[in-house]
Enzyme design. Structure first.
Site, PDB file in Angstrom:
ATOM      1  N   LYS A 164       0.857  -1.208   0.000  1.00 44.34           N
ATOM      2  CA  LYS A 164       0.000   0.000   0.000  1.00 44.34           C
ATOM      3  C   LYS A 164       0.884   1.245   0.000  1.00 44.34           C
ATOM      4  O   LYS A 164       0.649   2.193  -0.763  1.00 44.34           O
ATOM      5  CB  LYS A 164      -0.876  -0.008   1.251  1.00 44.34           C
ATOM      6  CG  LYS A 164      -1.472   1.341   1.637  1.00 44.34           C
ATOM      7  CD  LYS A 164      -2.378   1.276   2.837  1.00 44.34           C
ATOM      8  CE  LYS A 164      -1.728   1.642   4.111  1.00 44.34           C
ATOM      9  NZ  LYS A 164      -1.457   3.063   4.339  1.00 44.34           N
ATOM     10  N   ASN A 165       1.940   1.220   0.835  1.00 44.00           N
ATOM     11  CA  ASN A 165       2.742   2.433   1.022  1.00 44.00           C
ATOM     12  C   ASN A 165       3.784   2.642  -0.066  1.00 44.00           C
ATOM     13  O   ASN A 165       4.521   3.625  -0.037  1.00 44.00           O
ATOM     14  CB  ASN A 165       3.375   2.440   2.414  1.00 44.00           C
ATOM     15  CG  ASN A 165       2.311   2.601   3.486  1.00 44.00           C
ATOM     16  OD1 ASN A 165       1.152   2.944   3.184  1.00 44.00           O
ATOM     17  ND2 ASN A 165       2.664   2.318   4.721  1.00 44.00           N
ATOM     18  N   CYS A 199      -5.167  12.244  11.973  1.00 40.27           N
ATOM     19  CA  CYS A 199      -5.957  11.016  11.875  1.00 40.27           C
ATOM     20  C   CYS A 199      -5.917  10.362  13.254  1.00 40.27           C
ATOM     21  O   CYS A 199      -5.434  10.930  14.221  1.00 40.27           O
ATOM     22  CB  CYS A 199      -5.378  10.100  10.799  1.00 40.27           C
ATOM     23  SG  CYS A 199      -3.793   9.431  11.270  1.00 40.27           S
TER      24      CYS A 199
HETATM   25  C1  EPZ Z   1       4.183   6.873   6.020  1.00 37.35           C
HETATM   26  O1  EPZ Z   1       3.450   7.926   6.618  1.00 37.35           O
HETATM   27  C2  EPZ Z   1       3.234   5.690   5.932  1.00 37.35           C
HETATM   28  N1  EPZ Z   1       2.094   6.019   5.093  1.00 37.35           N
HETATM   29  C3  EPZ Z   1       2.761   5.313   7.338  1.00 37.35           C
HETATM   30  O2  EPZ Z   1       1.926   4.166   7.219  1.00 37.35           O
HETATM   31  C4  EPZ Z   1       3.980   4.950   8.180  1.00 37.35           C
HETATM   32  O3  EPZ Z   1       3.564   4.653   9.493  1.00 37.35           O
HETATM   33  C5  EPZ Z   1       4.962   6.136   8.186  1.00 37.35           C
HETATM   34  O4  EPZ Z   1       5.312   6.496   6.831  1.00 37.35           O
HETATM   35  C6  EPZ Z   1       6.243   5.809   8.953  1.00 37.35           C
HETATM   36  O5  EPZ Z   1       6.866   4.711   8.374  1.00 37.35           O
HETATM   37  C7  EPZ Z   1       2.238   6.008   3.748  1.00 37.35           C
HETATM   38  O6  EPZ Z   1       3.307   5.752   3.221  1.00 37.35           O
HETATM   39  C8  EPZ Z   1       1.006   6.290   2.941  1.00 37.35           C
HETATM   40  P1  EPZ Z   1       6.324  10.213   8.231  1.00 37.35           P
HETATM   41  P2  EPZ Z   1       4.070   9.423   6.671  1.00 37.35           P
HETATM   42  O7  EPZ Z   1       6.219  11.463   7.450  1.00 37.35           O
HETATM   43  O8  EPZ Z   1       4.771   9.714   5.409  1.00 37.35           O
HETATM   44  C9  EPZ Z   1       6.178  13.371  11.695  1.00 37.35           C
HETATM   45  C10 EPZ Z   1       0.060   2.821   7.656  1.00 37.35           C
HETATM   46  O9  EPZ Z   1      -0.478   2.345   8.672  1.00 37.35           O
HETATM   47  N2  EPZ Z   1       6.125  14.354  10.594  1.00 37.35           N
HETATM   48  O10 EPZ Z   1       7.594   9.417   8.171  1.00 37.35           O
HETATM   49  O11 EPZ Z   1       3.009  10.346   7.118  1.00 37.35           O
HETATM   50  C11 EPZ Z   1       4.861  12.625  11.825  1.00 37.35           C
HETATM   51  O12 EPZ Z   1       3.944  13.349  12.613  1.00 37.35           O
HETATM   52  C12 EPZ Z   1       0.550   4.253   7.655  1.00 37.35           C
HETATM   53  O13 EPZ Z   1       0.225   2.184   6.569  1.00 37.35           O
HETATM   54  C13 EPZ Z   1       6.289  15.702  10.895  1.00 37.35           C
HETATM   55  O14 EPZ Z   1       6.474  16.082  12.056  1.00 37.35           O
HETATM   56  O15 EPZ Z   1       5.137   9.237   7.853  1.00 37.35           O
HETATM   57  C14 EPZ Z   1       5.279  11.353  12.499  1.00 37.35           C
HETATM   58  O16 EPZ Z   1       5.393  11.577  13.891  1.00 37.35           O
HETATM   59  C15 EPZ Z   1       0.387   4.945   8.992  1.00 37.35           C
HETATM   60  N3  EPZ Z   1       6.228  16.607   9.883  1.00 37.35           N
HETATM   61  C16 EPZ Z   1       6.668  11.090  11.920  1.00 37.35           C
HETATM   62  O17 EPZ Z   1       7.117  12.336  11.394  1.00 37.35           O
HETATM   63  C17 EPZ Z   1       6.025  16.232   8.593  1.00 37.35           C
HETATM   64  O18 EPZ Z   1       6.004  17.113   7.704  1.00 37.35           O
HETATM   65  C18 EPZ Z   1       6.686  10.047  10.816  1.00 37.35           C
HETATM   66  O19 EPZ Z   1       5.936  10.550   9.753  1.00 37.35           O
HETATM   67  C19 EPZ Z   1       5.853  14.864   8.306  1.00 37.35           C
HETATM   68  C20 EPZ Z   1       5.912  13.935   9.322  1.00 37.35           C
END
Ligand code: EPZ
Length: 429
Positions: A17-18, A111
């Site tokens: 999915k990701n 979310c």
């Molecule tokens: C991706 O989300 C995945 N989703 C998530 O999968 C996964 O848990 C996550 O990466 C970590 O591996 C998709 O790929 C569609 P991040 P993403 O940006 O890109 C903070 C699932 O269950 N952050 O690495 O949103 C954020 O709040 C989903 O399949 C900021 O602070 O993850 C979090 O604490 C859930 N500012 C951390 O970084 C930003 O601009 C990780 O987020 C972006 C993120």
């Protein structure tokens, strides 16, 4: 669902999915048609297909494949409702800017698992010369002066890394992303962009170089297996004393999970594109599990591993470092007899010999998957409400579980006490 059955047999792991979601966004970049092969039939993919269609692309399922023709792409404004419908709409910001030099999107909003800010996405795009005005939650982006550049992330955000990779793929010059996310899905996105004629190197390391090309061309591409779906199925086998074989699974991408399952007493090994697991009669607890950016333990596997710890012998500690609200499934697991104490980002799980079925509710995608796992291991029947949340990330879950000998089916539930009908397949909240 009815628990207590030992899972055994062989199942196919879906594509990730990701990996598919950012690739659907990147599919608007090339001149020409893109086919993404063997896509998972899940709600998040359907939502992304809707968004691309709304933007003017021609997108069609052809069997398991999705074919995208972007010649009709004519809008750079993402409809408000769609931006909120799926967080992954933010992945479109980079590609729309790369293609049209303008973009308007709404903050995707938080979310169930956290606030999900997008400051790193915006920082990365601003480093490429994008002017971004925030007016009442709508982001008006002007990319007419976009240029290659150096981007530094103080946190290796997966989505922000992907956004910058896509935004810079056709920018003259070389963009360097420092402290980039290293997930396998990032490496796969590099492979996809390069299959379209791009020139990206370094994905999987902390420094990614994007050498801009004039234009990208269409391609046909099969994304990597879903390591989270695979890990979840391994947990199902582990929790039921089972013996399962996963086809289309990458043992290497599953290392953090297979190492933990070995610590719990399972035999896990890989042969080619298969991963096998033999579980002990009863699991042992793992000492500690800390979620980290890749190559650390994946946060998406935290809930399924918590479910495994619930029935293991001994005490396990889980520390969730990535998202601030990812213990949503704890209360429901406790309703099923689990012994879990939460203190901030730490959960202490005292394994119990037996869990029992109960009526529970999925609170988020991976927490819902943990409830399915607990239902498989518990004695008696479990009813899970809000199963649509699970459908976001696991295609045909009940068929997969049934193929392994588990007993899981969708039911329409009629409350006796004159309340609304709870459809187990009810739409996401
Ligand atoms: C991706 O989300 C995945 N989703 C998530 O999968 C996964 O848990 C996550 O990466 C970590 O591996 C998709 O790929 C569609 P991040 P993403 O940006 O890109 C903070 C699932 O269950 N952050 O690495 O949103 C954020 O709040 C989903 O399949 C900021 O602070 O993850 C979090 O604490 C859930 N500012 C951390 O970084 C930003 O601009 C990780 O987020 C972006 C993120």
């Amino acid at each position: 669902m009815h628990g207590g059955e030992r899972l055994q047999g062989e199942v196919m792991v879906p594509t990730a999915k990701n990996a598919v979601l950012p690739m659907l966004a990147a599919a608007i970049l090339p001149e020409g048609e893109v086919t993404l092969c063997r896509c998972p039939a899940i709600r998040d993919v359907d939502a992304m297909v809707d968004i691309l269609t709304t933007l003017g692309c021609s997108v069609a399922w052809e069997g398991e494949d999705i074919r995208i023709r972007n010649q009709g792409l004519s809008h750079w404004e993402m409809p408000d409702a769609l931006s909120h419908q799926i967080r992954s709409s933010i992945f479109l910001l980079g590609p729309i800017l790369a293609k049209m030099r303008r973009a308007t999107v709404s903050y995707p909003g938080g979310c169930e698992i956290g606030l999900r800010p997008i400051d790193l996405h915006l920082k990365g795009l601003r480093a490429l010369g994008v002017r971004i005005m925030d007016e009442g939650g709508r982001l008006y982006c002007d990319g007419r002066n976009m240029h290659a550049g150096d981007v530094y992330f103080d946190y290796p955000s997966v989505g922000a890394t992907e956004n910058v990779m896509m935004a810079s793929a056709m920018l003259k010059g070389t963009t360097v992303i420092h402290n980039a996310a290293r997930e396998p899905e990032i490496v796969d996105l590099q492979g996809f962009i390069n299959a379209m004629g791009g020139c990206v190197i370094g994905a999987g390391t902390q420094v990614i170089e994007v050498r801009g090309v004039e234009a990208l061309h269409g391609t046909s591409y099969t994304p990597i297996p879903d390591r989270i779906a695979a890990g979840t199925l391994l947990c199902a086998g582990a929790m039921t004393g089972g013996s399962i074989t996963l086809e289309n699974a990458s043992f290497y991408d599953l290392l953090p999970v297979t190492e933990k399952l070995k610590e719990m007493g399972c035999r896990v090994w890989g042969e080619g594109e298969k991963v096998m697991l033999d579980a002990p009669q009863r699991l042992r607890s793992f000492s500690q599990l800390q979620t980290q950016p890749h190559p650390g333990f994946p946060t998406d596997m935290q809930s399924p591993m918590m479910a495994a710890a619930c029935v293991a012998e001994g005490t396990s500690v889980v520390i969730e470092n990535v998202f601030e609200n990812r213990f949503g499934q704890v209360a429901d697991l406790c309703r099923m007899g689990a012994d879990i104490r939460v203190n901030g980002r730490m959960a202490v799980i005292q394994g119990v010999k037996e869990m029992h079925g109960a009526r529970v509710r999925a609170r988020d995608l991976r927490g819902g998957a943990a409830l399915v796992l607990a239902g498989l291991a518990a004695q008696g029947d479990t009813l899970i409400d809000q199963i649509a949340l699970i459908d976001r990330g696991y295609p045909h879950l009940e068929e997969t579980i049934s193929a392994l000998g588990g007993r899981m089916e969708r039911v329409q539930v009629h409350e006796h006490e004159q309340t609304e009908v709870h459809d187990v397949t009810a739409a996401a909240p």
